[in-house]
Motif scaffolding. Sequence first.
Motif, PDB file in Angstrom:
ATOM      1  N   LYS A   1       0.921  -1.175   0.072  1.00 24.09           N
ATOM      2  CA  LYS A   1       0.001  -0.005  -0.025  1.00 24.09           C
ATOM      3  C   LYS A   1       0.805   1.333  -0.105  1.00 24.09           C
TER       4      LYS A   1
ATOM      5  N   ARG B   1      -2.842   3.736  -2.995  1.00 16.16           N
ATOM      6  CA  ARG B   1      -2.689   2.624  -4.150  1.00 16.16           C
ATOM      7  C   ARG B   1      -2.781   1.394  -3.201  1.00 16.16           C
TER       8      ARG B   1
ATOM      9  N   GLU C   1      -2.512  -2.973  -3.468  1.00 17.39           N
ATOM     10  CA  GLU C   1      -2.307  -3.866  -4.450  1.00 17.39           C
ATOM     11  C   GLU C   1      -2.560  -5.094  -3.477  1.00 17.39           C
TER      12      GLU C   1
ATOM     13  N   GLU D   1      -7.500   6.988  -5.760  1.00 18.44           N
ATOM     14  CA  GLU D   1      -7.294   5.438  -5.049  1.00 18.44           C
ATOM     15  C   GLU D   1      -7.212   4.458  -6.322  1.00 18.44           C
ATOM     16  N   ARG D   2      -6.305   3.528  -6.095  1.00 18.84           N
ATOM     17  CA  ARG D   2      -6.443   2.351  -7.042  1.00 18.84           C
ATOM     18  C   ARG D   2      -6.283   1.112  -6.328  1.00 18.84           C
TER      19      ARG D   2
END
Lengths: 406, 476
Positions: free
Chosen positions: A77, A144, A146, A170-171
Amino acid sequence: MSAGTQVHANLTEEQVREISGDLDEPEWLLETRLEALEALEELDMPDVIRTPGRDWTNLHDLDFESLVDPLNAAEDKDQVGPEEAEVLSWSDAVQEHEDLLKEHFGSIVDPKENYLTALSTALFSTGTVIYVPEGVDAEDVAIRTEQNSRSLFNYTLVVTEESSSVTILERQSTGAEQDEQYYSGVVEVAAGENSYVQYGSLQNLSEEAYNFTVKRGVTDTYATIDWIEGNLGTQLTKTEVSTELRGDSSETQIVGAFYGHNDQHFDLDAKVWHRAEHTTADLITRGVIDDISRSVYEGVQDVGADAWDTSSYQRENTLMLSDESEADASPQLIINNHDTEASHSATVGQIDEEDLFYMTSRGVDPRSARNMLVEGFFVPVLEEIDVDELRDDLSELIGARLRQRE
Amino acid sequence: MSSDQDHLQETDTEARFEFKKEENSAVRSGKGLTEEVIRMISDDKDEPDWMLERRLRALEQYHNMPMPSDWPGMPDLSELDVEEIIPYIRPDVDKREGVDDWTELPDEIQDTFDKLGIPEAEKNALSGVGAQYESEVVYQNMQEQWEEKGVIFCNMDEAVREHPELVKEHFMTTCVPPSDNKFAALHGAVWSGGSFVYVPEDVTVEMPVQAYFRMNSEGMGQFEHTLIIAEEGSEVHYIEGCSAPKYGTHNLHSGGVEVFVGEDAHVQYSTVQNWSKNTFNLNTKRAICEENGTMEWVSGSMGSKVTMLYPCTILKGRGSTDTHITIALAGEGQDIDTGAKVYHNAPDTSSTIESKSIAKDGGRTNYRGLVHIADGAEGSSTAVECDALMFDNESTSDTMPYMEIEESKVDVAHEATVGKIGDEDIFYLQSRGLDDDDAKKMIVAGFIEPITEELPIEYAVELNRLIELEMEGSLG
């Protein structure tokens, strides 16, 4: 099947205590989690659109038994923001801003709203708190995530004080490919008086993943919340983006873009509740579906009895690229005050043959012509996105997906 | 005759409303839904066994089905107690199949229809008229010129006896089976009266045929069935009007309409319903369109306490067309939940839905629609437009359109707007010397004009008059 039966045997109070303990949470937070866990017994799945004899999205086939693995959450993150604003990980926020959490946590999205919000509340292990003090303009807050584990439960809280502003991007993506994953996110936004929140989200999880998210904001007087919601990944997404316009003269915009291919299923809700005078809402969503993918769109504009002099607009357009795809749309108006201007429109169609013919007659090969027309279809949505980075990323992902197409 | 029949002559002087008549019944069923009641209705009608069997099967389905409960925003049906409804009342008319001269009707029935202007309309503009009072068709007439061409227009009970093959094939089989919904099942069990229209190949009935339904007794249910069969290349316009006076207890109207539109045929079905404000109006109306057939629904819903009505067209044949034009007006205490359903099941089909609603004095209108385009229905197009007008802040206006699109080569558009009556428009009209009430009436008349345009002049006038009555004095 009733939702209650889905509380599986390997989900225990001890696990919830362990998650909360690892994060060093105060007693009241643990209690909230435990209450949510207990409530799972009675709660139903979130509402889906139904017409007699048919649920447009089937959530009951989700295999929580094997998907939810609360103690093995793993992620990569980034949580970054400018100095003037506070962008904190959940564990830091628990230490530094307990008062803020106490005030807002669970106040906008009720943990017991449905089975999946309760599950998220009981089990979330990661999160971000963004606090923007009075008068501060905070650009470029980036989160972000993952996902590197079978399941991940994420929580985000945004609080803006008077006359501040913030832009958040935000992804979500998947790290090392997993077979099947479950991502669940709850986002609460409390926009203070005269503040401005722009919240962009780009969901590009693996196409094996399941995704459930609720993003909801409330506005104080003169506040604005703008949402941008891009959905590309997952095999099944159920997401709601909504704003309750609680303060006079507050505004919201919800911009959505999606692109489904293969056997993806997107169930997308955009909702606005006008609860105060002179409030304005604009909802615009465009999406493409291809192969055997399916989109379900539910847009609700609800004008309450006290919401005098409001304006509310909604547009939804779907482009179908294949015969086997399916698009369902339900743009609803619920109007309890006559002093309103409300309208909605929805269209479903295919690529215009004449446009295609025109382009091929100018020497563009058919495939490029079609791709250009699809990219053009997204332009009205992309134009509404103020954040350059998000707009560029989204249009790049759309372009890449188009070029994949045989 | 069974012992369930009460020969009651009630004299109810309460809750008098306009020209409410004393109940004048020869045969009256008991309350509630039992096999005995069904057998009694069938027996009283001298029905063949196959129809009784269909009724009993429908009754069984009715008991097995739950009440609808999980529709978003559905009207409140909690005050509807079907067990308290009297499903069958036969008025005291000499000829069971009705009379063909108005003067043969008992005075008070004649008087009722006179006040509604039905005989006058027949004289002037219509091909034929059927009139139903309570459960029975009391008057039926068809102009000779159409009879000679083989057109059949009779009441449904007579059709069961006289045209059994046609009825057997079409009655609640493929179009509206009793299993469709709880109220269709109820209807299948207790249906009584209604119209049967048969138009042979290539016959055009140039003037509309009309049926008028009136509920007069307190606490009764009316369940008329309408079956229209338009053979290849034929054309007919059927008009239905409904009304009931006001009573303290709740009435139930649960009609069934089935329309078979043959190849290249054209059917228009127009209805103006103005049930009293205690009526639950829960109907199932459906048409099946063969190749290049055209179905047009024109409906105005003014009355009732609750209406749940979604006329449906199944576009089964290639190139068939559907048009829906609906208008709903809800005043105090009314919930008019109405819309349209279209299934595009063949290529090159098209539909347009135009829905207008007016909510005032705390009433609620809802447009609930479903457009389904099946996989393989390529080249189909649909356009849905809903406009709502609201008068005050106690009223509610919702739209819930649903669209299910399984085919890519289609063109689908939906649009809806909600607005208030423009202060500027009113000011303009007032500055031209109209008072506030008249100005608003004029704006409403303009708003609903697309509907009135589609109706024969008598109906357009009636619709306008009804709306005017509804609007009177209620405007702030």
